[in-house]
Enzyme design. Structure first.
Site, PDB file in Angstrom:
ATOM      1  N   ASP A   1       0.722  -1.148  -0.166  1.00 50.05           N
ATOM      2  CA  ASP A   1      -0.126   0.039  -0.113  1.00 50.05           C
ATOM      3  C   ASP A   1       0.790   1.218   0.099  1.00 50.05           C
ATOM      4  OD1 ASP A   1       0.951  -0.355   2.596  1.00 50.05           O
ATOM      5  OD2 ASP A   1      -0.963  -0.674   3.632  1.00 50.05           O
TER       6      ASP A   1
ATOM      7  N   ASN B   1      -6.915  -2.006  14.892  1.00 54.00           N
ATOM      8  CA  ASN B   1      -8.097  -2.479  14.371  1.00 54.00           C
ATOM      9  C   ASN B   1      -8.458  -3.575  13.605  1.00 54.00           C
ATOM     10  OD1 ASN B   1      -7.491  -1.465  11.870  1.00 54.00           O
ATOM     11  ND2 ASN B   1      -8.972   0.238  11.883  1.00 54.00           N
TER      12      ASN B   1
ATOM     13  N   HIS C   1      -6.933  -4.082  10.617  1.00 53.39           N
ATOM     14  CA  HIS C   1      -6.813  -3.991   9.210  1.00 53.39           C
ATOM     15  C   HIS C   1      -5.514  -4.584   8.556  1.00 53.39           C
ATOM     16  CE1 HIS C   1      -4.363   0.113   9.943  1.00 53.39           C
ATOM     17  NE2 HIS C   1      -3.614  -0.756   9.337  1.00 53.39           N
TER      18      HIS C   1
ATOM     19  N   GLU D   1      -9.645  -1.637   5.598  1.00 54.20           N
ATOM     20  CA  GLU D   1     -10.117  -1.198   6.696  1.00 54.20           C
ATOM     21  C   GLU D   1     -11.346  -1.852   7.213  1.00 54.20           C
ATOM     22  OE1 GLU D   1      -8.490   0.833   8.759  1.00 54.20           O
ATOM     23  OE2 GLU D   1      -7.772   2.689   7.926  1.00 54.20           O
TER      24      GLU D   1
END
Ligand code: GLP
Length: 238
Positions: A67, A136, A138, A143
């Site tokens: 990414d 979280n 991800h 996400e």
């Protein structure tokens, strides 16, 4: 999912690096999928050491990163391109043209993402994908949400990720609000995956990932569907 537990971050990094090193020794033109973030830094350090000791060469290795922030220029010291050059590529004998990353300054993001998918296919797919995990849950910049994208795409970062990643920036306002990222399907196509997790703050995400449920609000849980994933972690996350 196979779990390899270590007593320290250094031991975890070494065990994960040994997997990469033995693969590169066996297949000199390996395609590595690479991650950023602080967790894989130890692993990258071990790869650099192994190269400097003359144990391995990256001359024929090709890499694709997961990414990149958007928008960002490659020369910005917060870009993932800058991070990879600084922490790995500039320290080993890899050819820069063999290090592929999504461009944070692409004008047409859809085109950039589609071309990245095609590029990965043209390389014959990823032999070994290295992953970290967000607080979280991800992976890359996929996400949590009601839907997850299969393919490389542009995404908005969640507040939780902006908050977590703001530690690398001088202020929270400087963290880009979007990114280009491989999709869950892109990641799942890798022949083998290793995911690294260390530190108390990853405990909840790792627990969710290892639970027997698939949850789009915890993207890493989808990794359970892959048949060759190993979690390298320190004791504190379990
Ligand atoms: C970023 C990256 C992820 C990485 C995550 C965790 O958001 N896009 O690929 O896994 O951060 O980073 P860290 O290892 O610093 O906790």
């Amino acid at each position: 999912m196979k779990i390899v537990k270590s007593n320290s971050y250094d031991e975890m990094s070494k065990k994960a690096a040994d997997i990469v090193i033995s693969l590169v020794k066996k297949k000199s033109n390996t395609v590595l999928g690479l991650a950023t973030g602080s967790t894989p830094l130890g692993l990258y350090g071990k790869l650099v050491k192994s190269y400097k000791n003359g144990e391995i060469s990256f001359k024929d290795v090709k890499t694709v990163n997961l990414d990149e922030y958007y928008p960002i220029t490659p020369s910005n010291n917060q870009s993932y391109r800058y991070f990879m050059n600084k922490n790995l590529f500039n320290k080993i004998d890899i050819l820069k043209e063999n290090t592929h990353m999504l461009s944070g300054k692409a004008v047409d993001c859809d085109k950039e993402c589609e071309e990245y998918e095609n590029l990965i296919s043209s390389l014959g797919g990823v032999d070994l994908q290295i992953l970290g995990i967000g607080r979280n849950g991800h992976i890359a910049f996929n996400e949590p949400g009601d839907k997850l994208s299969l393919y490389t795409h542009k995404t908005r970062l969640t507040d939780s990720t902006i908050e977590a990643n703001s530690r690398f920036f001088s202020s929270r306002d400087e963290v880009p609000e979007a990114a280009l990222t491989m999709g869950i399907g892109t990641i799942m196509k890798a022949k083998r995956i290793i995911i690294l997790a260390s530190g108390e703050d990853k405990k909840e995400a790792v627990r969710g990932m290892l639970s027997p449920y698939l949850d789009t609000h915890l993207p890493a849980s989808l990794l359970s569907l892959h048949n060759n994933v190993t979690l390298f972690c320190t004791e504190d996350v379990l």
